[in-house]
Design a protein around this motif. Structure first.
Motif, PDB file in Angstrom:
ATOM      1  N   ASN A 599       0.797  -1.273   0.172  1.00 47.30           N
ATOM      2  CA  ASN A 599       0.072  -0.068  -0.089  1.00 47.30           C
ATOM      3  C   ASN A 599       0.978   1.061  -0.126  1.00 47.30           C
ATOM      4  O   ASN A 599       0.430   2.380  -0.565  1.00 47.30           O
ATOM      5  N   ARG A 600       2.030   1.132   0.700  1.00 43.52           N
ATOM      6  CA  ARG A 600       2.869   2.513   0.443  1.00 43.52           C
ATOM      7  C   ARG A 600       3.371   2.722  -0.734  1.00 43.52           C
ATOM      8  O   ARG A 600       3.463   4.030  -1.059  1.00 43.52           O
ATOM      9  N   VAL A 601       3.755   1.743  -1.332  1.00 41.59           N
ATOM     10  CA  VAL A 601       4.157   1.878  -2.764  1.00 41.59           C
ATOM     11  C   VAL A 601       3.045   2.488  -3.912  1.00 41.59           C
ATOM     12  O   VAL A 601       3.199   3.494  -4.629  1.00 41.59           O
ATOM     13  N   VAL A 602       1.836   2.001  -3.650  1.00 42.88           N
ATOM     14  CA  VAL A 602       0.471   2.549  -4.303  1.00 42.88           C
ATOM     15  C   VAL A 602       0.418   3.863  -4.089  1.00 42.88           C
ATOM     16  O   VAL A 602      -0.064   4.787  -4.787  1.00 42.88           O
ATOM     17  N   LEU A 603       0.352   4.140  -2.638  1.00 44.21           N
ATOM     18  CA  LEU A 603       0.196   5.745  -2.347  1.00 44.21           C
ATOM     19  C   LEU A 603       1.453   6.466  -2.912  1.00 44.21           C
ATOM     20  O   LEU A 603       0.934   7.597  -3.373  1.00 44.21           O
ATOM     21  N   GLU A 604       2.403   6.257  -3.041  1.00 44.99           N
ATOM     22  CA  GLU A 604       3.684   6.971  -3.761  1.00 44.99           C
ATOM     23  C   GLU A 604       3.334   7.001  -5.147  1.00 44.99           C
ATOM     24  O   GLU A 604       3.424   8.007  -5.816  1.00 44.99           O
ATOM     25  N   LEU A 605       2.913   5.885  -5.912  1.00 43.73           N
ATOM     26  CA  LEU A 605       2.691   6.085  -7.272  1.00 43.73           C
ATOM     27  C   LEU A 605       1.578   6.896  -7.616  1.00 43.73           C
ATOM     28  O   LEU A 605       1.696   7.583  -8.343  1.00 43.73           O
ATOM     29  N   ASN A 606       0.336   6.817  -6.730  1.00 43.26           N
ATOM     30  CA  ASN A 606      -0.775   7.572  -6.877  1.00 43.26           C
ATOM     31  C   ASN A 606      -0.382   9.004  -6.820  1.00 43.26           C
ATOM     32  O   ASN A 606      -1.012  10.110  -7.590  1.00 43.26           O
ATOM     33  N   ALA A 607       0.431   9.509  -5.805  1.00 43.85           N
ATOM     34  CA  ALA A 607       0.813  10.789  -5.692  1.00 43.85           C
ATOM     35  C   ALA A 607       1.600  11.261  -7.074  1.00 43.85           C
ATOM     36  O   ALA A 607       1.794  12.320  -7.289  1.00 43.85           O
ATOM     37  N   ASN A 608       2.677  10.522  -7.492  1.00 42.29           N
ATOM     38  CA  ASN A 608       3.380  10.960  -8.790  1.00 42.29           C
ATOM     39  C   ASN A 608       2.620  10.833 -10.057  1.00 42.29           C
ATOM     40  O   ASN A 608       3.059  11.378 -11.166  1.00 42.29           O
ATOM     41  N   PHE A 609       1.755   9.767 -10.029  1.00 43.46           N
ATOM     42  CA  PHE A 609       0.987   9.669 -11.345  1.00 43.46           C
ATOM     43  C   PHE A 609      -0.535   9.758 -11.049  1.00 43.46           C
ATOM     44  O   PHE A 609      -1.505   8.743 -11.127  1.00 43.46           O
ATOM     45  N   PRO A 610      -1.028  10.977 -10.617  1.00 50.72           N
ATOM     46  CA  PRO A 610      -2.321  11.147 -10.277  1.00 50.72           C
ATOM     47  C   PRO A 610      -3.505  10.614 -11.445  1.00 50.72           C
ATOM     48  O   PRO A 610      -4.645  10.477 -10.916  1.00 50.72           O
ATOM     49  N   ASN A 611      -3.150  10.917 -12.776  1.00 49.70           N
ATOM     50  CA  ASN A 611      -3.923  10.428 -13.561  1.00 49.70           C
ATOM     51  C   ASN A 611      -4.218   9.019 -13.859  1.00 49.70           C
ATOM     52  O   ASN A 611      -5.126   8.608 -14.706  1.00 49.70           O
ATOM     53  N   VAL A 612      -3.415   7.906 -13.239  1.00 53.92           N
ATOM     54  CA  VAL A 612      -3.608   6.683 -13.210  1.00 53.92           C
ATOM     55  C   VAL A 612      -4.432   6.083 -11.991  1.00 53.92           C
ATOM     56  O   VAL A 612      -3.963   6.484 -10.748  1.00 53.92           O
ATOM     57  N   PHE A 613      -5.408   5.401 -12.360  1.00 57.21           N
ATOM     58  CA  PHE A 613      -5.931   4.478 -11.426  1.00 57.21           C
ATOM     59  C   PHE A 613      -5.392   3.507 -11.089  1.00 57.21           C
ATOM     60  O   PHE A 613      -5.120   2.260 -11.814  1.00 57.21           O
ATOM     61  N   ILE A 614      -4.771   3.236  -9.945  1.00 60.76           N
ATOM     62  CA  ILE A 614      -3.952   2.199  -9.540  1.00 60.76           C
ATOM     63  C   ILE A 614      -4.699   1.170  -8.544  1.00 60.76           C
ATOM     64  O   ILE A 614      -5.084   1.817  -7.173  1.00 60.76           O
ATOM     65  N   LYS A 615      -4.983   0.204  -8.932  1.00 60.62           N
ATOM     66  CA  LYS A 615      -5.892  -0.709  -7.794  1.00 60.62           C
ATOM     67  C   LYS A 615      -4.954  -1.810  -7.168  1.00 60.62           C
ATOM     68  O   LYS A 615      -4.343  -2.293  -7.920  1.00 60.62           O
TER      69      LYS A 615
END
Length: 620
Positions: A599-615
């Motif tokens: 989940n930490r990685v997902v939060l980081e990726l979501n912050a850097n790539f906000p246009n991508v829905f990462i599930k």
């Protein structure tokens, strides 16, 4: 008489009917056909309530699971709860095939039918049989993950366990509502306020719309409460909740309109006015354009106002595109018979979900296509369980211009019947999801239908050698743009090589739950290098997908929009960052159950790539 007077009369009648659609209440029969009444009009408790779980799953439109297992299948809805009250992603639940709007934004997406009533939003359904017929008093739906997909609950008058089929099959809507966004994925017991019906039932149908969900909805069980004796309403029936009488009154809107469809389309005696007022001054084309915004029941009603509007409402140009799916419960042979003269120019026809339990016969379907099939380009027959080999033969003989054929979940069609499809050489789209098409028939189809651009073979369990099928696709189907091989059990790197070599226009490929594909053979690298136009790639539940595969996608498939690598243990955050940096159009990335992606990685990726829905899914 003033020439304006007839026009005003017609307009007043039209507006009156429009208002009637909103204010229609119990005029169709008995008071208990209304929706929820206020608390002082509830049924009196005159007998003991029976509580029962579903005994059997009779029918459904799709499911996430395999045809040969219980994991994620609709069959999990039978019996007592397996998971509830726990929340999370569990294989013991019932899961439909799709969620969200991702399916509407990929190369295989189909154009929607116009004139679909706004209140009809159902995308999938499941029908459940219970042991005892009862007058329903409550329906409990146990949702264990991402609730909120259920939009309609219906009851049927037919008893699936009766030896004597009824003369008439009635469906009544117990509850209906537009899709709603539920905050959080946690489990809940969903108990909507249902209306009373005037017949006992042990057949309940749930219809769902998952477009607002962030992930697959999961259902665990359905509980039917009811009484054996018909409830008696209180005499205090003067107060009606007017908030309940609105555009969502599906039973009235669709029931009345389609119940009387045959009468409304039949020849009626209409008063002939000396003039039609200002309608006579409007161009024919303008009136046609105005009427093109009406639904089929509205056209039926308007056709009864005067001869001029009758002529417009029955013009075949109004029926170039016709979807009868919203009225599936009311369509029968007689409906098709009366529609024939209006549909002589029809090009798109949607009969999905219609005709089951004897409502449409083979002869009735054949008669309709004999009159209306010559111009057909698109034919939707999803879940049409009346279809047999004769129907497919009729389609191929009477629809020479057919380009799109949807037989999704038509699991009653015998395997040999699919040979007839090979006669339609003009096909560009063929959907055979959850059918019993066998290998010989499919090879013949691929050989003669070289114009195919979209092909769905998901969950086709009777195909013995998918490598041979892939080889034929590579040799004959050079124009293929989308291919669904969801849960095909035996395709290998050899088939993938043939496919990637011959079908280089592919933009969408679903290889989810294909266990015989291994990254170590180089099959995914080969795909990435050979198919630079890929926009959607599903490698769901392939445990072998690794960093090198992701890096090849990042280097070669920069147009990628959707990627599903659920379940892999060998993809690291670093390779995902490369992918996200390279594929600027990526909008969906499913990394559920990827052990290196927490989940930490997902939060980081979501912050850097906000246009991508990462599930990132979870299980508790």
């Amino acid at each position: 008489m003033s020439p304006v007077f007839p026009m005003l009369t017609v307009l007043s009648m039209f507006y009156y009917m429009c208002l009637r659609r909103r204010a229609r209440t119990a005029t169709r029969g008995e008071m208990n056909s209304r929706r929820a009444l206020e608390s002082n009009t509830r049924a009196l408790p005159i007998n003991v309530e029976i509580v029962q779980y579903a005994k059997e799953v009779l029918d459904f439109s799709s499911h996430y699971g395999s045809e040969n297992s219980m994991s994620y299948t609709m069959w999990n809805l039978a019996g007592i709860p397996n998971v509830y009250p726990s929340s999370g992603d569990f294989t013991q639940t019932a899961v439909f095939r799709t969620y969200g709007t991702w399916w509407e934004h990929c190369p295989s997406a189909r154009s929607p039918f116009q004139r679909t009533p706004p209140a009809f939003c159902s995308q999938d359904y499941v029908e459940l049989a219970f042991e005892e017929p009862v007058y329903p008093t409550a329906v409990h739906i146990l949702e264990t993950y991402h609730p909120g997909a259920v939009v309609r609950i219906l009851a049927c008058s037919a008893n699936p366990y009766s030896q004597n089929p009824p003369a008439e099959v009635r469906w009544e809507i117990l509850w209906s509502e537009a899709p709603t966004k539920v905050n959080g994925p946690q489990a809940r017991q969903f108990t909507p306020c249902i209306k009373q019906i005037n017949f006992p039932t042990n057949l309940i149908r749930l219809e769902v719309n998952s477009s607002l969900l962030d992930y697959y909805t999961e259902l665990d069980a359905v509980v039917l409460h009811g009484v054996k004796e018909r409830p008696v309403l209180s005499l205090k029936t003067s107060m009606i909740d007017m908030n309940d009488i609105d555009e969502d009154e599906d039973d009235e809107k669709y029931g009345c309109g389609m119940d009387t469809l045959n009468k409304q389309f039949s020849v009626v005696t209409l008063r002939e006015w000396p003039t039609n007022g200002y309608f006579d001054k409007l161009p024919y084309e303008l009136i046609q354009l105005i009427l093109s915004h009406l639904t089929v029941p509205d056209l039926c009603r308007l056709a009864q106002t005067c001869k001029l509007l009758y002529q417009h409402c029955c013009d075949p140009l109004q029926y170039i595109h016709l979807s009868l799916q919203p009225y599936w419960a009311r369509i029968n042979d007689a409906s098709l018979e009366y529609l024939q003269s209006r549909c002589t120019l029809i090009q798109w026809l949607n009969l999905s979900w219609t005709g089951n339990r004897g409502a449409i016969s083979v002869s009735g379907f054949s008669r309709f296509l004999k009159v209306c099939g010559s111009e057909l380009v698109r034919l939707e027959l999803s879940c049409g369980h009346f279809l047999n080999e004769t129907c497919l033969e009729v389609i191929t003989e009477l629809c020479p211009n057919l380009q799109e054929l949807n037989l999704s979940s038509c699991d009653k069609i015998p395997p040999q019947a699919f040979n007839h499809i090979a006669k339609v050489g003009s096909l560009k789209r063929l959907i055979l999801y959850r059918t019993k098409v066998e290998q010989t028939a499919l090879l013949s189809i691929l050989n003669f239908c070289s114009e195919l651009q979209h092909l769905s073979l998901g969950s086709c369990v009777m195909i013995e050698d998918y490598d041979l099928i892939a080889s034929m696709m590579g040799a004959k189907c050079k124009k293929l743009r989308s291919l669904d091989l969801w849960r095909c059990k035996n395709i290998t790197e050899n088939g993938i090589a043939e496919l990637a070599s011959g079908c280089q226009l592919l933009e969408e490929l679903d290889l989810g739950w294909c266990p015989t594909l291994q990254s170590s053979t180089g099959c995914f690298t080969n795909l990435a290098r050979r198919l630079p136009n890929l926009q959607k790639l599903f490698l769901t539940a392939n445990r072998s997908v690794c960093d090198s595969d992701i890096e090849e996608l990042a280097a070669n498939c920069t147009r990628l929009r959707q990627l599903d690598i659920l379940g892999t243990r060998m993809v690291s955050p670093a390779s995902l960052r490369k992918l996200l940096e390279s594929c600027k159009d990526l909008s969906l990335l499913d990394v559920s159950f990827c052990s290196q992606i927490d989940n930490r990685v997902v939060l980081e990726l979501n912050a850097n790539f906000p246009n991508v829905f990462i599930k990132k899914s979870f299980t508790q």
